[in-house]
Motif scaffolding. Structure first.
Motif, short mmCIF file in Angstrom:
data_model
loop_
_atom_site.label_atom_id
_atom_site.label_comp_id
_atom_site.label_asym_id
_atom_site.label_seq_id
_atom_site.Cartn_x
_atom_site.Cartn_y
_atom_site.Cartn_z
N ALA A 5 0.85 -1.19 0.00
CA ALA A 5 0.00 0.00 0.00
C ALA A 5 0.88 1.24 0.00
N LEU A 6 0.61 2.14 -0.91
CA LEU A 6 1.44 3.33 -1.05
C LEU A 6 0.62 4.61 -0.97
N GLY A 7 -0.53 4.53 -0.29
CA GLY A 7 -1.29 5.74 -0.01
C GLY A 7 -2.56 5.93 -0.79
N ASN A 8 -2.98 4.97 -1.58
CA ASN A 8 -4.29 5.04 -2.22
C ASN A 8 -5.24 3.93 -1.77
N CYS A 37 5.44 2.41 7.71
CA CYS A 37 5.01 3.79 7.89
C CYS A 37 5.28 4.61 6.64
N SER A 38 4.57 5.71 6.53
CA SER A 38 4.81 6.71 5.49
C SER A 38 5.15 8.03 6.18
N CYS A 39 6.16 8.71 5.68
CA CYS A 39 6.47 10.03 6.24
C CYS A 39 6.85 10.98 5.11
N LEU A 40 6.80 12.24 5.37
CA LEU A 40 7.15 13.23 4.36
C LEU A 40 8.65 13.14 4.06
N GLN A 41 9.00 13.24 2.79
CA GLN A 41 10.39 13.11 2.37
C GLN A 41 11.29 14.09 3.15
N GLU A 42 10.82 15.31 3.38
CA GLU A 42 11.69 16.31 4.01
C GLU A 42 11.95 16.03 5.49
N TYR A 43 11.17 15.12 6.10
CA TYR A 43 11.42 14.74 7.49
C TYR A 43 12.13 13.39 7.61
N ALA A 96 9.76 1.84 5.38
CA ALA A 96 9.27 3.21 5.30
C ALA A 96 9.11 3.69 3.87
N GLN A 97 8.06 4.47 3.67
CA GLN A 97 7.81 5.16 2.40
C GLN A 97 7.98 6.65 2.64
N PHE A 98 8.78 7.29 1.80
CA PHE A 98 8.96 8.73 1.89
C PHE A 98 8.12 9.39 0.80
N VAL A 99 7.19 10.22 1.21
CA VAL A 99 6.14 10.74 0.32
C VAL A 99 6.48 12.15 -0.15
N THR A 100 6.30 12.37 -1.45
CA THR A 100 6.51 13.69 -2.05
C THR A 100 5.21 14.12 -2.73
N PRO A 101 4.99 15.44 -2.87
CA PRO A 101 3.78 15.92 -3.54
C PRO A 101 3.71 15.48 -4.99
N SER A 102 4.85 15.30 -5.63
CA SER A 102 4.86 14.97 -7.06
C SER A 102 4.29 13.58 -7.34
N ILE A 103 4.42 12.67 -6.39
CA ILE A 103 3.90 11.31 -6.61
C ILE A 103 2.49 11.16 -6.06
N TYR A 133 0.29 13.25 0.67
CA TYR A 133 1.28 14.17 1.23
C TYR A 133 0.59 15.22 2.11
N ASP A 134 -0.48 15.81 1.59
CA ASP A 134 -1.20 16.84 2.34
C ASP A 134 -1.78 16.28 3.64
N LEU A 135 -2.25 15.03 3.58
CA LEU A 135 -2.81 14.40 4.78
C LEU A 135 -1.73 14.22 5.85
N ILE A 136 -0.59 13.67 5.45
CA ILE A 136 0.48 13.44 6.43
C ILE A 136 0.98 14.77 7.01
N LYS A 137 1.04 15.80 6.18
CA LYS A 137 1.46 17.12 6.67
C LYS A 137 0.45 17.64 7.70
N ALA A 138 -0.84 17.45 7.41
CA ALA A 138 -1.87 17.92 8.34
C ALA A 138 -1.81 17.14 9.66
N VAL A 139 -1.52 15.85 9.58
CA VAL A 139 -1.35 15.04 10.79
C VAL A 139 -0.16 15.56 11.60
#
Length: 558
Positions: free
Chosen positions: A409-412, A443-449, A491-498, A503-509
């Protein structure tokens, strides 16, 4: 998903007729769609001739080109065998799919060549070594009937054997075979078992002993961290050492966890992982000076632990693993071949969201599917609403857009929750996923973190959850519910481009909790394929204990 530039004047269809995870890829102009059989017949790892995916994913057309691939035997021989035991041709003709049978008009590729082409498709580099390792690819005797590279010919033995390891150079928009190893099957002494010393088969045999299923290689990898490994000089010696009298014969996680042989299973898994890592490193090391990049494909590339060990050995500057390195990605390699002979150039993609190109989440469909439940239209508040639910501690199903290709699972199509929710792993195992207690969550986290939480270089990428990555000491307590006993997390590192919505959900969390990461596990229960459509999702919801579903912009609750 990525746009494939320069529209073609015909449709390209790749038909993977493989023993495990058959699939169909369809490139219509500039849009790629990949459908995996198991998502539609609901049988995990299904090697059914892919009539269902062809029926759904293609339409009759005069302007098509078809490529196919099979492992062990050719597609033509496979279909001949089907014909002997069933009215195969009659059935396929009734379905209007005769043009996808193996004929002289079909491009029939060798197995490892198709894997290598799939690896190129998901690479973001123009120069790499490609390593293909799987169980049993094409039969050496069948190569005269198959399309392969002329550079492969010197490595093909005269006696009957099967592809196990192949290396290719990818440079200047060309593939060249650098080496291949073929393996025979033979009988184990004092047993009636027929085995191969191919690295790609190793976990299949171990999985049979430990889990009574040859399909649970991923579980073997997870269990290996709990055991004590023994040293073996060769795969043959390891296979001879296995005690088949201790093979698990049950079919429930409860009986498995109560087995008197549990310690043996843990040590066997650890030994298998150790020799697997050692032998793969031996194979790969000699190619390290030929490129700074390594692309891993074939079933062996699903071993996230080994993938990270290769990163840590620093024999390549960059290691790339597609989201679908196994046979479910073969159909992409086939379409890549057809595209290349048409354009003399490889296309590149990065999006794993290649499932059925259909909108499941409009209001009418969602309300009809979940008419027994409460459905709220969240509109533009969907991200903040979902983040608030997660911050409060809810466990949610997350169903968005097109499904992911591959086994992860990669976020969809995900079940998501806070990474630091107390006893979350136990709750998921006992109430939602029904998995064995030892199995870790991802887990999934934002690439920049990623560099803040994980012990990696700042530019390390893991977009498809292909690596088990060490978590920094100061973050281990926060990530305890996704932390494996060896201190890592897949771990999956999530970027807005993919995936911009995920990405927006994880940032809001993160804005609400201080941690820009979520637990992410596949939207299914153990033993079932990942949810594909709303019918699957409804069945999952009826039988699971998630606190709700986020379906597009809608929230479904009981």
């Amino acid at each position: 998903m990525d746009t494939i530039k320069n529209k073609l004047n015909c449709e390209l269809i790749g038909v993977s007729k493989t023993l495990h995870n058959s699939s169909c890829a369809h490139l219509d102009g500039s849009k790629l769609q990949v459908l995996i059989t198991e998502r539609f017949n609901k049988k995990k790892y299904s090697g059914e001739w892919p009539w269902r995916t062809l029926e759904i994913g293609t339409k009759p057309s005069k302007d098509i080109k078809v490529a196919e691939c099979r492992d062990v035997i050719t597609s033509k021989r496979f279909e001949f065998a089907l014909e002997k035991h069933s009215p195969f041709s009659e059935f396929i003709e009734a379905k209007g799919l005769s043009e996808f049978k193996s004929t002289e008009k079909t491009y029939s590729l060798s197995h490892h060549y198709a894997h290598a082409l799939a690896g190129v498709s998901f690479s973001d580099v123009d120069d790499a070594i490609i390593c293909v390792i799987d169980g049993a690819g094409s039969n050496s005797e069948n190569f005269p009937e198959l399309i392969s590279l002329s550079s492969e010919e010197p490595f093909i033995p005269n006696e009957k054997s099967y592809e196990g390891i192949s290396f290719y150079s990818y440079k200047n928009n060309e593939l060249k075979c650098l080496g291949k190893k073929f393996f025979n099957f033979y009988k184990l002494d004092k047993t009636n078992r027929v085995v191969s010393s191919s690295l790609g088969m190793l976990f299949e045999y171990v999985s049979e002993i430990i889990f009574n299923s040859k399909h649970d290689s991923g579980k073997v990898m997870g269990l290996s961290a709990f055991g004590i490994a023994e040293e073996y000089s060769s795969i043959e010696d390891f296979l001879k050492s296995m005690d088949w009298s201790k093979a698990y014969a049950g079919n429930s996680k409860e009986s498995w966890e109560e087995s008197i042989h549990l310690e043996y299973y843990q040590n066997l898994a650890a030994s298998a992982q150790k020799i697997f890592e050692e032998k793969i490193y031996e194979e790969i090391e000699s190619y390290s000076g030929k490129s700074g990049n390594l692309i891993l494909v074939g079933g062996a590339a699903m071993n996230c632990v080994n993938n990270m060990k290769l990163v840590e050995r620093k024999i390549f500057e960059k290691i790339i693993v597609p989201p679908c390195p196994g046979d479910d990605g073969i159909s992409i390699g086939l379409v890549q071949y057809l595209n290349f002979i048409n354009k003399k150039k490889f296309f590149k993609i990065s999006s794993p969201y290649l499932g059925r190109d259909i909108v499941y989440t409009n209001e009418e469909k969602v309300r009809e599917a979940f008419k027994e439940y409460k459905v709220e239209n969240l509109g533009t508040e969907v991200i903040s609403f979902t983040a608030s639910k997660l911050a409060k501690g809810d466990v949610l199903g997350w169903f968005q857009g097109r499904s992911e290709i591959g086994a992860r699972a990669l976020g969809n199509r995900s079940i998501i929750a806070r990474v630091d929710k107390d006893n979350l792993k136990s709750y998921l195992n006992e109430k939602i996923k029904f998995r064995e207690s030892f199995r870790p969550y991802a887990c999934s986290c934002l690439q920049e973190y990623s560099n803040e939480y994980f012990d990696i270089k700042e530019d390390f990428m893991s977009p498809y959850m292909s690596f088990t990555i060490p978590i920094k000491k100061e973050w281990k307590n926060t990530f305890k519910e996704v932390l494996h006993c060896d201190g890592t997390s897949r771990a999956q590192f999530v970027t807005p481009s993919i995936n911009s919505r995920y990405y927006d959900l994880i940032k809001a969390v993160g804005d609400k909790t201080g941690t820009y990461s979520v637990l992410n596990t596949s939207l299914n229960v153990m033993g079932q394929p990942i949810v594909e459509d709303l019918d699957d999702l409804l069945l999952f919801f009826k039988t699971s204990n998630v606190d709700g579903l986020v379906v597009g912009d809608f929230f479904v609750s009981k």
